[in-house]
Motif scaffolding. Sequence first.
Motif, PDB file in Angstrom:
ATOM      1  N   ALA A   1      21.487  -7.971   8.377  1.00  0.00           N
ATOM      2  CA  ALA A   1      22.242  -9.095   7.815  1.00  0.00           C
ATOM      3  C   ALA A   1      22.659  -8.819   6.381  1.00  0.00           C
TER       4      ALA A   1
ATOM      5  N   LEU B   1      26.461 -10.281   6.747  1.00  0.00           N
ATOM      6  CA  LEU B   1      26.636 -11.343   7.740  1.00  0.00           C
ATOM      7  C   LEU B   1      26.668 -12.705   7.040  1.00  0.00           C
TER       8      LEU B   1
ATOM      9  N   ALA C   1      25.909 -16.423   5.747  1.00  0.00           N
ATOM     10  CA  ALA C   1      24.676 -17.197   5.570  1.00  0.00           C
ATOM     11  C   ALA C   1      24.626 -18.256   6.663  1.00  0.00           C
ATOM     12  N   PRO C   2      23.416 -18.671   7.122  1.00  0.00           N
ATOM     13  CA  PRO C   2      22.116 -18.278   6.607  1.00  0.00           C
ATOM     14  C   PRO C   2      21.402 -17.226   7.458  1.00  0.00           C
TER      15      PRO C   2
ATOM     16  N   ARG D   1      20.708 -14.070   6.969  1.00  0.00           N
ATOM     17  CA  ARG D   1      19.728 -13.267   6.237  1.00  0.00           C
ATOM     18  C   ARG D   1      18.491 -14.106   5.871  1.00  0.00           C
TER      19      ARG D   1
ATOM     20  N   TYR E   1      14.562 -13.566   6.983  1.00  0.00           N
ATOM     21  CA  TYR E   1      13.514 -13.525   5.959  1.00  0.00           C
ATOM     22  C   TYR E   1      12.389 -14.504   6.300  1.00  0.00           C
TER      23      TYR E   1
ATOM     24  N   GLU F   1      28.153 -14.408   0.218  1.00  0.00           N
ATOM     25  CA  GLU F   1      27.983 -15.202   1.441  1.00  0.00           C
ATOM     26  C   GLU F   1      27.080 -16.417   1.210  1.00  0.00           C
ATOM     27  N   ASP F   2      26.122 -16.286   0.284  1.00  0.00           N
ATOM     28  CA  ASP F   2      25.256 -17.438  -0.040  1.00  0.00           C
ATOM     29  C   ASP F   2      26.039 -18.463  -0.864  1.00  0.00           C
TER      30      ASP F   2
ATOM     31  N   ARG G   1      28.324 -20.583   1.217  1.00  0.00           N
ATOM     32  CA  ARG G   1      27.637 -21.629   1.984  1.00  0.00           C
ATOM     33  C   ARG G   1      27.218 -22.803   1.097  1.00  0.00           C
TER      34      ARG G   1
END
Lengths: 155, 155, 155
Positions: free
Chosen positions: A119, A124, A126-127, A129, A133, B51-52, B55
């Motif tokens: 990820a 990739l 979010a979320p 990854r 985790y 990517e975070d 989001r």
Amino acid sequence: MPPAALTLAMEVNQALPAFLLCSTLLVIKMYVVAIITGQVRLRKKAFANPEDALRHGGPQYCRSDPLVERCLRAHRNDMETIYPFLFLGLVYSFLGPNPSIARAHFLLFFLGRVAHTVAYLGELPAPSRSLAYTLAQLPCASMALQILWEAARRL
Amino acid sequence: MPPAALTLAMEVNQALPAFLLCSTLLVIKMYVVAIITGQVRLRKKAFANPEDALRHGGPQYCRSDPLVERCLRAHRNDMETIYPFLFLGLVYSFLGPNPSIARAHFLLFFLGRVAHTVAYLGELPAPSRSLAYTLAQLPCASMALQILWEAARRL
Amino acid sequence: MPPAALTLAMEVNQALPAFLLCSTLLVIKMYVVAIITGQVRLRKKAFANPEDALRHGGPQYCRSDPLVERCLRAHRNDMETIYPFLFLGLVYSFLGPNPSIARAHFLLFFLGRVAHTVAYLGELPAPSRSLAYTLAQLPCASMALQILWEAARRL
């Protein structure tokens, strides 16, 4: 303890081979992330040290790069999670856990961490990854609590 | 070694439960620093990955933040000190140390590292953080020298 | 396992004292890099935290410095390589390896990592640092593969 104590232990401790397999594969996975980081540095011509930049084209290539930074963050997250697993998993394997439950712990952590790397490096959305985790941290929290329980009552 | 070798060892090795308690509590402490970092990222809207940020509001939130950086430094310092302790403490626990002296080593390290995190995240005035760091390194240096001594004379 | 299980194991396991010596010396080497980083911060007046800068002259000294960054990269590379060695070497030592071959593994890693630190902090021309890194990774890869082999056939 004889020189091959772990080889002998693996014959009677069914959790141990699964732990050693998952943990060593994850260490190798970390080595692969390091190799990928080096390849990305060469491809993007983005080096952290002037002496490396000089060898590969000139001092202007001593610079940062978003993809190199991403690789470094993936590797750092591995250090934050896989190293504690090496410790917790080894201790937990010698607390006489139920072999099937122990294997489920190791497998969940292994799959979660492989998914985390995919990820992260695959960028990739979010979320995905964060989910990988969190999934991998669950067996670690479980093992940590079991070690605490066993240790605290024998203090 | 039976599958519950460490459970049995804790019955006769009084240093071991204290080590497993301190080390596992410190691993959990590191997990807590990671969770705090994530919460600070959400609160300050400062994400390391596009990517975070996407989001959580938009690409402008892929940015650094002083408090996030502080959490990352605290976590990194833990990796520089607590991980070696996991190794040194485990080896030292099986060199037959005096139980009271061993417990004093583990307790000093544990208290020093908790104080270090409090000083770091609480932004306490210098040199409180450095003092906690140095205090925690003393038992590590002591254990390292004892391991060296035992190993060197058996080479 | 008696409280001095490792002391006793060192009498019959000739790989173990060599591993404990190399691994503990490398942990001490990492502590030395941390001390050097602190000294460079003081000498260059380049602190990561405002509270440290305030104590040493003023808020303007909360700044980055190329030599401090270099020390941090050397230390991070140690964490990426020496920590896995602590795990792989300990496990490998208890798989009953040939003592001479095991010692050659540990010595190669030890020399490679010392050379890596010298090349990094001494800013030696490329590719001396990369060569030292690669040299030290060879015994780690070898030990990882042997652990995988022993674990996979006992699953």
